[in-house]
Design a protein around this motif. Structure first.
Motif, PDB file in Angstrom:
ATOM      1  N   LEU A  11      -6.808   4.264  -5.044  1.00 57.24           N
ATOM      2  CA  LEU A  11      -5.456   4.828  -4.920  1.00 57.24           C
ATOM      3  C   LEU A  11      -4.989   5.452  -6.231  1.00 57.24           C
ATOM      4  O   LEU A  11      -4.033   6.230  -6.248  1.00 57.24           O
ATOM      5  CB  LEU A  11      -4.461   3.732  -4.520  1.00 57.24           C
ATOM      6  N   GLY A  12      -5.638   5.063  -7.322  1.00 60.98           N
ATOM      7  CA  GLY A  12      -5.212   5.521  -8.639  1.00 60.98           C
ATOM      8  C   GLY A  12      -4.425   4.487  -9.404  1.00 60.98           C
ATOM      9  O   GLY A  12      -3.802   4.793 -10.426  1.00 60.98           O
ATOM     10  N   ALA A  13      -4.445   3.237  -8.907  1.00 61.35           N
ATOM     11  CA  ALA A  13      -3.751   2.138  -9.579  1.00 61.35           C
ATOM     12  C   ALA A  13      -4.747   1.274 -10.332  1.00 61.35           C
ATOM     13  O   ALA A  13      -5.958   1.345 -10.110  1.00 61.35           O
ATOM     14  CB  ALA A  13      -2.996   1.287  -8.552  1.00 61.35           C
ATOM     15  N   LYS A  14      -4.234   0.443 -11.203  1.00 60.81           N
ATOM     16  CA  LYS A  14      -5.057  -0.533 -11.909  1.00 60.81           C
ATOM     17  C   LYS A  14      -5.045  -1.837 -11.106  1.00 60.81           C
ATOM     18  O   LYS A  14      -3.999  -2.272 -10.636  1.00 60.81           O
ATOM     19  CB  LYS A  14      -4.496  -0.794 -13.310  1.00 60.81           C
ATOM     20  N   ALA A  15      -6.196  -2.444 -10.936  1.00 58.51           N
ATOM     21  CA  ALA A  15      -6.288  -3.708 -10.211  1.00 58.51           C
ATOM     22  C   ALA A  15      -6.249  -4.874 -11.194  1.00 58.51           C
ATOM     23  O   ALA A  15      -6.984  -4.897 -12.172  1.00 58.51           O
ATOM     24  CB  ALA A  15      -7.571  -3.752  -9.393  1.00 58.51           C
ATOM     25  N   ALA A  16      -5.353  -5.820 -10.928  1.00 60.51           N
ATOM     26  CA  ALA A  16      -5.287  -7.057 -11.715  1.00 60.51           C
ATOM     27  C   ALA A  16      -5.655  -8.197 -10.779  1.00 60.51           C
ATOM     28  O   ALA A  16      -4.894  -8.532  -9.871  1.00 60.51           O
ATOM     29  CB  ALA A  16      -3.886  -7.255 -12.297  1.00 60.51           C
ATOM     30  N   MET A  17      -6.819  -8.765 -10.978  1.00 60.05           N
ATOM     31  CA  MET A  17      -7.328  -9.772 -10.053  1.00 60.05           C
ATOM     32  C   MET A  17      -6.968 -11.175 -10.539  1.00 60.05           C
ATOM     33  O   MET A  17      -7.349 -11.594 -11.634  1.00 60.05           O
ATOM     34  CB  MET A  17      -8.853  -9.636  -9.913  1.00 60.05           C
ATOM     35  N   LYS A  48       0.815  -1.218   0.000  1.00 55.02           N
ATOM     36  CA  LYS A  48       0.000   0.000   0.000  1.00 55.02           C
ATOM     37  C   LYS A  48       0.848   1.267   0.000  1.00 55.02           C
ATOM     38  O   LYS A  48       0.650   2.141  -0.862  1.00 55.02           O
ATOM     39  CB  LYS A  48      -0.967  -0.011   1.179  1.00 55.02           C
ATOM     40  N   PRO A  49       1.804   1.421   0.952  1.00 53.13           N
ATOM     41  CA  PRO A  49       2.629   2.636   0.890  1.00 53.13           C
ATOM     42  C   PRO A  49       3.481   2.707  -0.377  1.00 53.13           C
ATOM     43  O   PRO A  49       3.738   3.795  -0.893  1.00 53.13           O
ATOM     44  CB  PRO A  49       3.505   2.537   2.143  1.00 53.13           C
ATOM     45  N   LEU A  50       3.887   1.553  -0.900  1.00 51.74           N
ATOM     46  CA  LEU A  50       4.678   1.528  -2.127  1.00 51.74           C
ATOM     47  C   LEU A  50       3.851   2.033  -3.306  1.00 51.74           C
ATOM     48  O   LEU A  50       4.313   2.870  -4.094  1.00 51.74           O
ATOM     49  CB  LEU A  50       5.179   0.111  -2.394  1.00 51.74           C
ATOM     50  N   ALA A  51       2.636   1.519  -3.438  1.00 48.13           N
ATOM     51  CA  ALA A  51       1.763   1.959  -4.530  1.00 48.13           C
ATOM     52  C   ALA A  51       1.497   3.453  -4.449  1.00 48.13           C
ATOM     53  O   ALA A  51       1.563   4.171  -5.464  1.00 48.13           O
ATOM     54  CB  ALA A  51       0.446   1.177  -4.495  1.00 48.13           C
ATOM     55  N   LYS A  52       1.217   3.936  -3.248  1.00 51.02           N
ATOM     56  CA  LYS A  52       0.957   5.365  -3.062  1.00 51.02           C
ATOM     57  C   LYS A  52       2.142   6.209  -3.511  1.00 51.02           C
ATOM     58  O   LYS A  52       1.984   7.206  -4.221  1.00 51.02           O
ATOM     59  CB  LYS A  52       0.654   5.655  -1.588  1.00 51.02           C
ATOM     60  N   GLU A  53       3.344   5.814  -3.093  1.00 50.23           N
ATOM     61  CA  GLU A  53       4.540   6.592  -3.430  1.00 50.23           C
ATOM     62  C   GLU A  53       4.793   6.617  -4.924  1.00 50.23           C
ATOM     63  O   GLU A  53       5.109   7.662  -5.502  1.00 50.23           O
ATOM     64  CB  GLU A  53       5.754   6.028  -2.693  1.00 50.23           C
ATOM     65  N   LEU A  54       4.641   5.459  -5.565  1.00 49.67           N
ATOM     66  CA  LEU A  54       4.899   5.394  -7.002  1.00 49.67           C
ATOM     67  C   LEU A  54       3.880   6.204  -7.797  1.00 49.67           C
ATOM     68  O   LEU A  54       4.216   6.866  -8.785  1.00 49.67           O
ATOM     69  CB  LEU A  54       4.879   3.935  -7.469  1.00 49.67           C
ATOM     70  N   ILE A  55       2.624   6.178  -7.363  1.00 52.04           N
ATOM     71  CA  ILE A  55       1.575   6.935  -8.050  1.00 52.04           C
ATOM     72  C   ILE A  55       1.816   8.431  -7.909  1.00 52.04           C
ATOM     73  O   ILE A  55       1.688   9.190  -8.878  1.00 52.04           O
ATOM     74  CB  ILE A  55       0.183   6.535  -7.506  1.00 52.04           C
ATOM     75  N   VAL A  56       2.203   8.857  -6.702  1.00 49.38           N
ATOM     76  CA  VAL A  56       2.509  10.280  -6.475  1.00 49.38           C
ATOM     77  C   VAL A  56       3.641  10.732  -7.382  1.00 49.38           C
ATOM     78  O   VAL A  56       3.658  11.875  -7.863  1.00 49.38           O
ATOM     79  CB  VAL A  56       2.863  10.521  -4.986  1.00 49.38           C
ATOM     80  N   LYS A  57       4.582   9.826  -7.631  1.00 47.39           N
ATOM     81  CA  LYS A  57       5.731  10.167  -8.483  1.00 47.39           C
ATOM     82  C   LYS A  57       5.405  10.080  -9.970  1.00 47.39           C
ATOM     83  O   LYS A  57       6.287  10.283 -10.814  1.00 47.39           O
ATOM     84  CB  LYS A  57       6.904   9.241  -8.149  1.00 47.39           C
ATOM     85  N   GLY A  58       4.154   9.761 -10.301  1.00 46.82           N
ATOM     86  CA  GLY A  58       3.720   9.799 -11.694  1.00 46.82           C
ATOM     87  C   GLY A  58       3.802   8.499 -12.465  1.00 46.82           C
ATOM     88  O   GLY A  58       3.612   8.486 -13.687  1.00 46.82           O
ATOM     89  N   HIS A  59       4.081   7.403 -11.788  1.00 49.05           N
ATOM     90  CA  HIS A  59       4.175   6.117 -12.471  1.00 49.05           C
ATOM     91  C   HIS A  59       2.793   5.496 -12.659  1.00 49.05           C
ATOM     92  O   HIS A  59       1.858   5.752 -11.887  1.00 49.05           O
ATOM     93  CB  HIS A  59       5.062   5.155 -11.678  1.00 49.05           C
ATOM     94  N   SER A  60       2.674   4.672 -13.692  1.00 49.84           N
ATOM     95  CA  SER A  60       1.462   3.893 -13.920  1.00 49.84           C
ATOM     96  C   SER A  60       1.620   2.571 -13.183  1.00 49.84           C
ATOM     97  O   SER A  60       2.533   1.793 -13.481  1.00 49.84           O
ATOM     98  CB  SER A  60       1.263   3.649 -15.425  1.00 49.84           C
TER      99      SER A  60
END
Length: 297
Positions: free
Chosen positions: A43-49, A14-26
């Motif tokens: 969070l702004g990420a794509k979910a792959a189930m 969770k904190p990793l996804a947040k940090e990467l999204i803030v930095k502009g990564h997909s």
């Protein structure tokens, strides 16, 4: 960058996804739990189930990514039929196959301290096998292996004994010094490495703080109103029998006992001290607040 994260929205994810999204990564986050899909997307990420056992799913999800972050959850230690070693081998093999088939060239593998050893490391031998699987990938696939130390949140496991016996007890303790790490410090290092050059394969340890067991007991004890809390050193036999008595899988109990014996005699920490990294931001005193909340629930 297009980055795929395994591990769902866990303590690191969770904190990793947040940090990467803030930095502009997909960011794409893999999860096997349908209930997590909404949280991932919020969070702004794509979910792959899908699951780690499905190579086709992993391959399709990895396709087109610039880098993937691979971790394996520990599994259920109380499941009497759980074979952690075989589980890790299978998931590691699945990851490697999906990496090859999807043509991914940059990989972050979350391993563990002690995974440099091929004996005397107890349950951590599972990480040794996965590192070997990743090491066998073609050289053009740049794998960064991260070896975090003991997680602060493992200390939650001592709460029942503190409440019932008033002590912490294990087959390492007292003045034994241990390196500890926070998931948020791990997430920060993973993000840093994902944005790195990937010019070569490398291994990096992650640590937040080093403390003796007595220092840990004092800090946690003060946080929960038990300033005289002690961390008692017990025998390997008592450790193993105690683990069995609370219902741990016998193989897990044996692995934990052996791993902790290796902490006590120092073998598990030798390579860490030879390649010691700088400390992260989160200290035990910070974690002690979380520990106290959990203790008082």
């Amino acid at each position: 960058m297009n980055i795929v994260l395994t591990g769902s929205l866990g303590n690191i994810g969770k904190p990793l996804a947040k940090e990467l999204i803030v930095k502009g990564h997909s960011v794409t986050v893999i999860s096997s739990n349908p209930e997590k899909q909404k949280d991932i997307e919020m969070l702004g990420a794509k979910a792959a189930m899908g699951t780690m056992e499905d190579v086709s799913f992993l391959t399709e999800t990895f396709k087109g990514s610039d880098a993937v972050y691979c971790m394996i959850p520990p599994g259920d230690y109380f499941d009497q039929d759980f074979n952690q070693l075989e589980f890790y081998k299978q998931v590691g093999t699945n990851y490697a196959e999906a990496i090859l088939k999807s043509n991914v060239k940059k990989v972050i593998h979350l391993s563990s301290i002690g995974s440099n050893m091929d004996k005397d490391n107890g349950q951590l031998i599972a990480h040794t096998h996965v590192e070997n699987i990743f090491r066998s990938l073609p050289e053009e696939i740049k794998v960064t292996t991260l070896r975090p130390t003991s997680f602060y949140y493992n200390l939650f496991g001592f709460i029942p004994a503190i409440k019932s016996q008033g002590i912490i007890a294990s087959n390492y303790g007292e003045d034994d010094k241990c390196p500890w790490v926070s998931p948020s410090d791990i997430a920060e290092v993973v993000a840093e490495e994902l944005e790195g050059s990937f010019s070569e394969r490398k291994v990096r340890y992650i640590v937040s703080e080093e403390l003796t067991c007595n220092e840990i007991a004092k800090t946690l004890g003060e946080a929960i109103g038990k300033p005289d809390l002690k961390w008692i050193l017990i025998s390997d036999g008592d450790m193993f029998n105690g683990a069995l008595s609370i219902g741990l899988n016998p193989k897990i109990a044996k692995g934990l006992t052996e791993m902790q014996k290796s902490i006590h005699n120092g073998k598990l920490l030798e390579d860490y001290y030879s390649n010691k990294p700088k400390f992260g931001k989160v200290k035990l005193k910070d974690f002690a607040e979380e520990f106290a909340k959990a203790y008082n629930q």
